[in-house]
Design an enzyme around this catalytic site. Structure first.
Site, PDB file in Angstrom:
ATOM      1  N   ASP A 181       0.888  -1.202  -0.121  1.00 13.30           N
ATOM      2  CA  ASP A 181       0.087   0.103   0.099  1.00 13.30           C
ATOM      3  C   ASP A 181       0.897   1.279  -0.021  1.00 13.30           C
ATOM      4  O   ASP A 181       1.371   1.564   0.896  1.00 13.30           O
ATOM      5  CB  ASP A 181      -0.888   0.300   1.172  1.00 13.30           C
ATOM      6  CG  ASP A 181      -1.867   1.079   1.237  1.00 13.30           C
ATOM      7  OD1 ASP A 181      -2.018   1.806   0.078  1.00 13.30           O
ATOM      8  OD2 ASP A 181      -2.676   1.174   1.907  1.00 13.30           O
ATOM      9  N   HIS A 183      -0.562   4.107  -0.053  1.00 13.96           N
ATOM     10  CA  HIS A 183      -1.269   4.920   0.765  1.00 13.96           C
ATOM     11  C   HIS A 183      -1.418   6.198   0.105  1.00 13.96           C
ATOM     12  O   HIS A 183      -1.834   7.263   1.113  1.00 13.96           O
ATOM     13  CB  HIS A 183      -0.722   5.041   2.054  1.00 13.96           C
ATOM     14  CG  HIS A 183      -2.033   4.704   3.135  1.00 13.96           C
ATOM     15  ND1 HIS A 183      -1.821   5.945   4.015  1.00 13.96           N
ATOM     16  CD2 HIS A 183      -2.641   3.859   3.575  1.00 13.96           C
ATOM     17  CE1 HIS A 183      -3.072   5.638   4.972  1.00 13.96           C
ATOM     18  NE2 HIS A 183      -3.385   4.469   4.878  1.00 13.96           N
ATOM     19  N   GLU A 207      -1.216  -0.698  -4.208  1.00 18.06           N
ATOM     20  CA  GLU A 207      -2.306   0.010  -3.694  1.00 18.06           C
ATOM     21  C   GLU A 207      -2.289   1.652  -3.638  1.00 18.06           C
ATOM     22  O   GLU A 207      -1.064   1.881  -3.000  1.00 18.06           O
ATOM     23  CB  GLU A 207      -2.872  -0.517  -2.274  1.00 18.06           C
ATOM     24  CG  GLU A 207      -4.122   0.189  -2.141  1.00 18.06           C
ATOM     25  CD  GLU A 207      -4.831  -0.418  -0.681  1.00 18.06           C
ATOM     26  OE1 GLU A 207      -5.740   0.353   0.089  1.00 18.06           O
ATOM     27  OE2 GLU A 207      -4.593  -1.665  -0.439  1.00 18.06           O
ATOM     28  N   GLU A 233     -10.631   3.315  -2.120  1.00 19.10           N
ATOM     29  CA  GLU A 233     -11.031   3.685  -0.875  1.00 19.10           C
ATOM     30  C   GLU A 233     -11.460   5.283  -0.801  1.00 19.10           C
ATOM     31  O   GLU A 233     -12.096   5.556   0.014  1.00 19.10           O
ATOM     32  CB  GLU A 233     -10.060   3.491   0.138  1.00 19.10           C
ATOM     33  CG  GLU A 233      -8.937   4.262   0.257  1.00 19.10           C
ATOM     34  CD  GLU A 233      -7.724   3.832   1.132  1.00 19.10           C
ATOM     35  OE1 GLU A 233      -7.644   4.156   2.378  1.00 19.10           O
ATOM     36  OE2 GLU A 233      -7.173   2.834   0.759  1.00 19.10           O
ATOM     37  N   ASP A 256     -14.923   1.338  -0.579  1.00 20.13           N
ATOM     38  CA  ASP A 256     -15.145   1.038   0.959  1.00 20.13           C
ATOM     39  C   ASP A 256     -16.788   1.000   1.244  1.00 20.13           C
ATOM     40  O   ASP A 256     -17.241   2.242   1.040  1.00 20.13           O
ATOM     41  CB  ASP A 256     -14.479   2.106   1.819  1.00 20.13           C
ATOM     42  CG  ASP A 256     -14.298   1.838   3.234  1.00 20.13           C
ATOM     43  OD1 ASP A 256     -15.598   1.450   3.909  1.00 20.13           O
ATOM     44  OD2 ASP A 256     -13.190   1.760   4.128  1.00 20.13           O
ATOM     45  N   HIS A 283     -12.220  -2.549   0.258  1.00 19.53           N
ATOM     46  CA  HIS A 283     -11.204  -1.819   1.453  1.00 19.53           C
ATOM     47  C   HIS A 283     -12.219  -1.939   2.775  1.00 19.53           C
ATOM     48  O   HIS A 283     -13.313  -1.534   2.725  1.00 19.53           O
ATOM     49  CB  HIS A 283     -10.974  -0.429   0.951  1.00 19.53           C
ATOM     50  CG  HIS A 283     -10.511   0.464   2.100  1.00 19.53           C
ATOM     51  ND1 HIS A 283     -10.820   1.251   2.950  1.00 19.53           N
ATOM     52  CD2 HIS A 283      -9.026   0.359   2.176  1.00 19.53           C
ATOM     53  CE1 HIS A 283     -10.215   2.016   3.705  1.00 19.53           C
ATOM     54  NE2 HIS A 283      -8.907   1.422   3.492  1.00 19.53           N
TER      55      HIS A 283
END
Length: 381
Positions: A181, A183, A207, A233, A256, A283
């Site tokens: 990730d 992020h 990700e 997400e 998500d 997610h």
């Protein structure tokens, strides 16, 4: 048929927001509206909708969804969609419980009997991943996810990228698949380098290689790598998702369910992904209601591939974890990398309402961490 008689919400540790809807016949459904770092904003939206929807038919889930999304002129975004998620999930739970079936039976029925899952290791400042990876393996997982790096500058030391590669090699040497990730904290000058360095080690996916608002940069990175690109997400509706599908820059979508308007919209997004041959891997670093809601959609989605679980995630501090607030936490047992489908009515979990009410008293809203560079400049979390 029963009309909505009461909508309540409960702020509970470690950072979750649960929603309870009761109808005029005493039927109950639970939802989750958690939006990390913005709890109070979602609560304000729920306050408005709690008044508005009293007296509405609880069975009219899509009507309430459309009113919530389209009825206020301004629409979308994380706050409104997270509040809508809580209401939508609770209404699906209530309806399926009345019919004494799992929610997935109302979505066309299941296409699988169990779901592959993964868990987190490493935290926001990834370091000793070997011990944590071994612990996850002992819990029954065969796949994990970890942050690629700690916070980075726009252009940072290549040494920090090499550390990420070594962590991936360590985890894979244990026989685990590893998602990495970024992020959104890795900016383009570093992300291009890190993707190239990771390629020989075949991560399960990469990700959020860049923040989702940088779709052009994501498309460029995706066109130069064979690594599967995952994101989603921070996309909050099928309309947010559409340009990523149309541009061909995403291989695995990670919506998500607490941020996209609940089960109703997640199901539509899953179908949209299927038309572009994009996999679904929701997610879910949140609570048991959110995970149970995901499981219902995963069960009915042909393109589902793997589900995130928050069991023991680094955000779950203070004693509460995925197994809290429920009377049947055994449903989250992981065996050979999989969990069984939830078979009970509604969401398939039984909420411990006494614990929810008790721990919601004076519960503080979770605050997102901030990271700063050596010059005190704000960095991406």
């Amino acid at each position: 048929m029963g009309k909505i008689a009461k909508i309540e919400y409960f702020r509970v540790p470690p950072r979750w927001l649960f929603v309870k809807i009761t109808d005029s016949e005493g039927n109950v459904g639970w939802g989750e509206a958690s939006l990390e770092g913005h709890t109070q904003a979602v609560e304000g939206c729920l306050d408005a909708w709690a008044d508005r929807y009293l007296g509405f038919e609880a069975d009219d889930i899509e009507h309430i969804w459309q009113l919530s999304y389209r009825g206020g002129f301004y629409r979308g975004g994380p706050v409104l969609m997270s509040a809508l998620s809580g209401i939508d999930i609770a209404l699906w739970d209530l309806k399926a419980r009345k019919l004494n079936v799992p929610i997935y039976q109302l979505l066309g029925g299941k296409v699988r009997d169990k779901l592959r899952v993964y868990a987190w290791i490493g935290g926001d400042r990834p370091s000793d991943v070997e011990a944590q990876a071994n612990a996850r393996k002992a819990q029954g997982f065969d796949a994990v996810k970890m942050n690629a790096t700690e916070d980075l500058g726009w252009l940072d030391s290549p040494r920090k990228l090499e550390e990420c590669v070594e962590r991936v090699k360590t985890v894979k040497a244990l026989g685990l698949d590893a998602g990495v990730d970024f992020h959104g904290r890795v900016h383009k000058p570093m992300a291009k380098q890190l993707v190239a360095k990771l390629e020989p080690h075949d991560p399960l996916f990469i990700e959020e290689p860049l923040l989702s608002e940088n779709i052009g940069g994501i498309k460029d990175i995706a066109s130069h790598t064979h690594c599967p690109i995952a994101l989603g997400e921070r996309l909050h509706s099928r309309w947010d998702v559409r340009p990523f599908l149309e541009s061909g820059c995403v291989d695995i979508l990670q919506p998500d369910i607490c941020h996209v308007g609940g089960i109703s919209e997640m199901r539509r997004i899953a179908s949209a992904c299927e038309t572009y041959d994009v996999a679904l891997a929701p997610h879910c670093p949140l609570g048991p209601i959110a995970l149970a809601a995901n499981v219902q959609v995963d069960a009915a989605s042909p393109n589902f591939v793997i589900q995130e679980m928050s069991l023991g995630i680094h955000y779950n501090v203070g004693g509460q974890d995925l197994t809290s607030y429920t009377l049947n936490p055994e449903v989250w047992k992981v065996t050979n990398g999989y969990i069984d489908l939830l078979s009970g009515p509604g969401l398939g979990i039984e909420i411990d309402e006494a614990q929810v009410r008790d721990l919601s008293k004076d519960s503080k809203a979770w605050v997102s961490p901030n990271f700063f560079g050596p010059g005190n400049e704000l960095r991406e979390w």
